[in-house]
Design a protein around this motif. Structure first.
Motif, PDB file in Angstrom:
ATOM      1  N   SER A  65     -41.785   1.551  51.413  1.00  0.00           N
ATOM      2  CA  SER A  65     -43.123   1.038  52.352  1.00  0.00           C
ATOM      3  C   SER A  65     -44.229   2.152  52.608  1.00  0.00           C
ATOM      4  N   GLN A  66     -45.515   1.852  52.748  1.00  0.00           N
ATOM      5  CA  GLN A  66     -46.355   2.747  53.149  1.00  0.00           C
ATOM      6  C   GLN A  66     -45.907   3.185  54.631  1.00  0.00           C
TER       7      GLN A  66
ATOM      8  N   GLN B 107     -48.886   7.649  52.155  1.00  0.00           N
ATOM      9  CA  GLN B 107     -47.733   8.331  51.903  1.00  0.00           C
ATOM     10  C   GLN B 107     -46.490   7.196  52.028  1.00  0.00           C
ATOM     11  N   LYS B 108     -45.558   7.270  51.003  1.00  0.00           N
ATOM     12  CA  LYS B 108     -44.392   6.084  51.059  1.00  0.00           C
ATOM     13  C   LYS B 108     -43.064   6.599  51.331  1.00  0.00           C
TER      14      LYS B 108
ATOM     15  N   VAL C 278     -41.317  12.298  54.647  1.00  0.00           N
ATOM     16  CA  VAL C 278     -41.548  13.176  54.023  1.00  0.00           C
ATOM     17  C   VAL C 278     -42.842  13.010  53.037  1.00  0.00           C
ATOM     18  N   GLN C 279     -43.975  13.817  53.015  1.00  0.00           N
ATOM     19  CA  GLN C 279     -45.129  13.922  52.579  1.00  0.00           C
ATOM     20  C   GLN C 279     -45.025  13.750  50.916  1.00  0.00           C
ATOM     21  N   GLY C 280     -45.338  12.694  50.336  1.00  0.00           N
ATOM     22  CA  GLY C 280     -45.286  12.578  49.103  1.00  0.00           C
ATOM     23  C   GLY C 280     -44.935  10.732  48.924  1.00  0.00           C
TER      24      GLY C 280
ATOM     25  N   ASP D 134     -47.203  -3.186  52.180  1.00  0.00           N
ATOM     26  CA  ASP D 134     -46.185  -3.400  50.946  1.00  0.00           C
ATOM     27  C   ASP D 134     -44.833  -3.020  51.033  1.00  0.00           C
ATOM     28  N   ALA D 135     -43.941  -3.783  50.425  1.00  0.00           N
ATOM     29  CA  ALA D 135     -42.657  -3.273  50.335  1.00  0.00           C
ATOM     30  C   ALA D 135     -42.159  -3.457  49.100  1.00  0.00           C
TER      31      ALA D 135
END
Length: 441
Positions: free
Chosen positions: A183-184, A189-190, A208-210, A430-431
């Protein structure tokens, strides 16, 4: 016919109907793995306590939680308490004080009764939950739980519902499981999140960035591994529940696709070490051990059964992506998907009998199940939108998948037989990429 004769006749008829129903009644068992599925009708009476004692303030909330949980079982149908003649509040929570005829006449197969016994101090710290078969009035399940605070109510509800489902089907894993998903979080970032399949305990696991993709739970519930796409490189992400930390492990070739745990906590993952991605086995410290599958094409998305001997995967070796199955003992490989030009995201059931996957059709992506015993294939979702990324529950019965049928991508639940999908509450974003695992001890 005189009024007294009509009354007598009706009483005799009612007694005869109840006698026949009880004589024919058999212990209620549900085969969730068979091809057909009959509904079992359940009533949940209003909670009661010892005569004259007030109900604890937490009683209505436990009643609500149990009813909410059992609403996820597609083979149950609740009987409205308002249809029970004489009311839905029994005189007691033990059989001698329950008039089962009222529930039998309302079409109920099973009755769940909640009782709150009183202590010498006049306060109830224990709840008793009983399940009766209404035809014979016999108790099928009886459990007592200590509830010292309202925070324990969801735990009690989960444990009882697990015992209840196990009593009916032989498996109660659903209520003792969890879902990881993507998820965002912030700034696009997700990350990896987790939630109970009933929508409780929503929590963020990684930060974690990305972009995180394709999570997988370890069998002991300690780790979640995933693919991570950073600004400059790909990596294998490993989240550790014990210390709540995430590490990123990089490999030559800079491609990490669809990692998954084996039953012994080793990892299968697709790495592009020598060109196209092949499937590798990693040891317990996430170091390459050997190649599990390779071809001239692209081999990705490994999935193992509970024995670790059967591996489903996606390969483009025939031109288009298709689903294949490999016997890791003999090394034999056979094609599973025979229709469509784009079959992806396979997940083999823990019991090794089914493979679920997504296929692109003229109506969008849909979920299909292939029976490894009969060789038959069945479509189990029908849109609207796209249905993708299926994942089997530990019980090999429930299936989670991602769908944008409501606009945003959300996680939905269905079963190996199909049926109306039920959305899991995963928050407002979103998921996607649901992955099932057992709760850790």
């Amino acid at each position: 016919m005189k009024k007294q004769n009509v009354t007598f006749f009706c009483a005799v008829l009612l007694a005869l109907v109840l006698h026949i129903a009880r004589a024919q009644a058999a212990p209620v068992e549900i085969d969730i793995f068979g091809p057909g599925q009959n509904l079992t009708y359940v009533a949940m009476s209003e909670p009661v306590t010892d005569a004259g004692a007030p109900l604890p303030a937490m009683a209505p909330e436990l009643h609500r939680l149990i009813r909410h949980n059992l609403g996820f079982l597609p083979f149950l149908d609740f009987v409205d308490g308002k249809t029970v003649i004489g009311g839905n509040t029994p005189q007691a929570y033990k059989a001698p004080g329950i008039d089962f005829r009222r529930y039998l006449l309302a079409g109920t197969d099973l009755l769940i009764v909640t009782g709150w016994p009183q202590t010498q101090q006049g306060q109830s710290s224990r709840v008793e939950l009983r399940v009766y078969e209404t035809g014979q009035g016999s108790m099928l399940l009886g459990k007592a739980y200590y509830v010292t605070s309202e925070s324990l109510l969801p735990v009690v509800a989960d444990k009882f519902c697990s015992d209840f489902m196990k009593m009916l089907t032989g498996r109660g894993d659903f209520f003792l499981s969890t879902l990881a998903f993507v998820s965002q979080s912030r700034n696009g970032q997700k990350d990896i999140w987790a939630v109970r399949p009933t929508g409780r305990d929503l929590r963020q696991l990684t930060a974690v960035q990305g972009i995180a993709l394709s999570p997988s739970w370890s069998p002991d519930g300690r780790y979640v591994i995933f693919s991570h796409i950073g600004e400059r490189s790909h990596a294998l992400g490993v989240w550790d529940r014990i210390n709540n930390r995430t590490q990123l492990i990089r490999f030559p070739g800079n491609t990490v696709i669809g990692p998954t745990f084996l039953p012994d906590n080793r990892v299968a993952v697709s790495l592009a070490v020598n060109g196209n991605p092949d499937i590798f086995l990693l040891n317990h410290i996430f170091k390459k051990q050997k190649v599990l599958e390779q071809s001239w094409g692209i081999d990705v998305s490994p999935s193992l059964d509970a024995t670790g001997k059967k591996m489903a995967f996606v390969s483009s070796r025939l031109g288009n992506p298709n689903i294949f199955l490999k016997d890791l003992d003999s090394g034999s490989v056979r094609r599973i998907s025979r229709e469509g030009k784009y079959n992806t995201s396979p997940d083999i059931s823990p019991d090794g009998t089914l493979i679920v996957y997504s296929r692109r059709t003229g109506d969008g992506h849909r979920i299909f199940v292939h029976d490894l015993v009969t060789g038959r294939e069945k479509q189990i979702t029908f849109g609207p939108g796209n249905d993708e990324m299926p994942s089997f529950a530990p019980d090999s019965y429930f299936i989670a998948f991602a769908s944008n049928r409501s606009g945003k991508y959300k996680v939905y639940l269905t079963t190996r037989h199909g049926g109306t999908p039920k959305m899991v509450d995963t928050g407002s974003h979103d998921a996607s990429f649901p992955a099932w695992g057992k709760l850790s001890d």
